[in-house]
Design an enzyme around this catalytic site. Sequence first.
Site, PDB file in Angstrom:
ATOM      1  N   LYS A   1     -12.064   6.043   1.016  1.00  0.00           N
ATOM      2  CA  LYS A   1     -11.580   6.473   2.319  1.00  0.00           C
ATOM      3  C   LYS A   1     -11.178   7.939   2.342  1.00  0.00           C
ATOM      4  CE  LYS A   1      -9.891   1.816   3.405  1.00  0.00           C
ATOM      5  NZ  LYS A   1      -8.687   1.020   3.747  1.00  0.00           N
TER       6      LYS A   1
ATOM      7  N   TRP B   1      -1.557   5.344   0.195  1.00  0.00           N
ATOM      8  CA  TRP B   1      -2.200   5.664   1.471  1.00  0.00           C
ATOM      9  C   TRP B   1      -3.235   4.627   1.910  1.00  0.00           C
ATOM     10  CZ3 TRP B   1      -1.823   8.674  -2.890  1.00  0.00           C
ATOM     11  CH2 TRP B   1      -0.873   9.707  -2.851  1.00  0.00           C
ATOM     12  N   ASP B   2      -3.364   3.497   1.206  1.00  0.00           N
ATOM     13  CA  ASP B   2      -4.382   2.494   1.518  1.00  0.00           C
ATOM     14  C   ASP B   2      -5.784   3.071   1.360  1.00  0.00           C
ATOM     15  OD1 ASP B   2      -5.544   0.107   2.264  1.00  0.00           O
ATOM     16  OD2 ASP B   2      -5.184   0.360   4.406  1.00  0.00           O
ATOM     17  N   TYR B   3      -5.979   3.853   0.299  1.00  0.00           N
ATOM     18  CA  TYR B   3      -7.272   4.473   0.019  1.00  0.00           C
ATOM     19  C   TYR B   3      -8.104   3.582  -0.907  1.00  0.00           C
ATOM     20  CZ  TYR B   3      -6.084   8.977   2.219  1.00  0.00           C
ATOM     21  OH  TYR B   3      -5.773   9.982   3.111  1.00  0.00           O
TER      22      TYR B   3
ATOM     23  N   ASP C   1       0.794  -1.225   0.000  1.00  0.00           N
ATOM     24  CA  ASP C   1       0.000   0.000   0.000  1.00  0.00           C
ATOM     25  C   ASP C   1       0.827   1.277   0.000  1.00  0.00           C
ATOM     26  OD1 ASP C   1      -2.220  -1.568   0.069  1.00  0.00           O
ATOM     27  OD2 ASP C   1      -2.732  -1.196   2.148  1.00  0.00           O
TER      28      ASP C   1
END
Length: 644
Positions: free
Chosen positions: A353, A325-327, A287
């Site tokens: 997110k 950003w792990d969005y 990520d």
Amino acid sequence: MPRRSRSTVLSFFLTTLLCTGIRAQVAADTDWPNYGNDPGGMRYSPLTQINRDNVSKMKLAWTFHTGDISDGSHGRRRSGFEATPIFVDGTLFLTTGFNRVIALDPETGKQKWAYDPKVDLTLEFGDGLINRGVSTWVDPKLASGQPCHRRIYEATLDARLISLDASTGKPCSDFAEFGQLSLRDVPGYRAGWYHMTSPPAIINDLVIVGSAIDDNGRAAMPSGVVRAFDARTGAMRWTWDPIPLTPGVSSDRKAERQVGAANAWSIMAIDPQRDLVFIPTGSASPDYYGGLRPGDNKWANSVVALHAKTGEVVWGFQLVHHDLWDYDSAPPPLLTTLHQNGIDTPVVIQGNKTGFLFVLNRDTGKPIFPVEERPVSKSDIPGEVASPTQPFPIAPPPLAPQRVSIDDAWGPTPADLEFCRKTFGSLRNEGIYTPPSLQGTLNVPGNLGGMTWSGYAFDPQHSLLITNTNNLVAKIKLIPRADFSRDEVRTEDGEYSPQSGTPYGLFRRFIQSPSNLPCVAPPWGSLIAVDMNKGEIRWKVPLGSMQDFGKKQPPIPPGSITLGGPIVTAGGLVFIAGTFDPYFRAFDVETGKELWRGQLPNSGHATPMTFQHNGKQYLVIAAGGHDKITEEKPSDELVAFTLP
């Protein structure tokens, strides 16, 4: 006995027929046949028996204990209870965190049957022991009453697709191998790391599955392939990989990949009339470092429309380029029709997110509200090339804060406030899309959103989208590989992930003060109504409370971190649990006023559902706590409410 005239007899006959029809209509069941009720996932019910005027009278109807609880001991992960039951043919069907499928009587909550796939609960499932539900299909070639006329499908944590007879819970022997199909034949498969938590999508005679893949273990994670199978036999129909194998790499299914994931772990939406399935995808692996996956990484972090019959891409829209950003596109896509400028337009609504909502034409994928590509911050990490721009929708406005400063730091005591200010001041902080750094980056929103898998509901009477959002910030930091294993580097509590195969390991944590509360001002969770015709926020209210969470503290304002989504009804109500306090709430859909709250045995981190059976409307919610929130004791209770 006096003789009746023909007109009197006719009147009596018509009156009797009319009254019988009314009674039949009242007694008729109103189903909830999919995770989001309709295939497009609006989470809207036409039921009005429970409404604004009487919801305050709603009481507990029954409680069912599944018996499936893990506190994280004995080599098992912790369990959560995030299932949303479906209701068809007079029966409730649900799953537990252990992947048992259970059928219940809707009036009493008594068990009709249960099926145990006997999952190895000691595998390293990154999501813990959770499952969010089942799907159903009626075989048109079989008469009602025949075995497997109606089937129940579950995708399991150990990567199997299971087909059960809805009447008995017995496996359908004509499906794959005695009712079970292995889903493990994917590039890079690793037990536990590759698993399923969401119900399959059903369209015509197809069962379509995605996957959940652990974050940040390594660059070469399993493929995020989406697959369609024959609903009757389990035969493969098609596959679609959001990140195909690199050109020139062997097509051998065991070929090592430099990148994986971009998987569809959330709920898919279906449009049978258009023969379309809408796929929400997550981030490519890992990520937080993208040096091995240059470019935008399409179709990661996207919503993609596929032809259901063939799996061919019709259109796709990427919500985040080259995600660092792990969005994920964590909320399910929602299909509805908007009325703008005198024209009805079928749309797909997709949030993520970041707190952004993207509203797209269902046929073309083109934005209904304009989307601008705006410059964002550059990465200072060697080997990393962040996307120079990101898409920003002009409307609706962001539903979560996307920038905080030292002045926005918050704490319930002076010591907490000083800690939060100092922490904010030590981090790279240029608002949303500030890339990860070696010094540490303030990530806003954090990886719980904004919006997450909890998703949203849509009220077609008022064109209102209802969603719950989080207001949380996180610290993310990259650690050079040579330093990652050194004890003196791991001095801060949080998550350390290796990101093997890359030059950097990862540290991340939500930024909390010594009191254990978030370092930004509450509300940390809100319930929001968006007028989707206008692209404007109609109302916004704090959701729940964290007063009793963590260490003892002075009174704090309302607004709880929220995990578990809303539904809406034609009775003018929004129903939601999802908070750290153990309550199930009803709100007025037009104003956001709280009209009722019911005590739960534990926090309800799941999305509720409603149905009518024998003339009575019920609301049902899983109240089993959350597998990642260790302050909550895991539980196993499914709770139903109704009017007395």
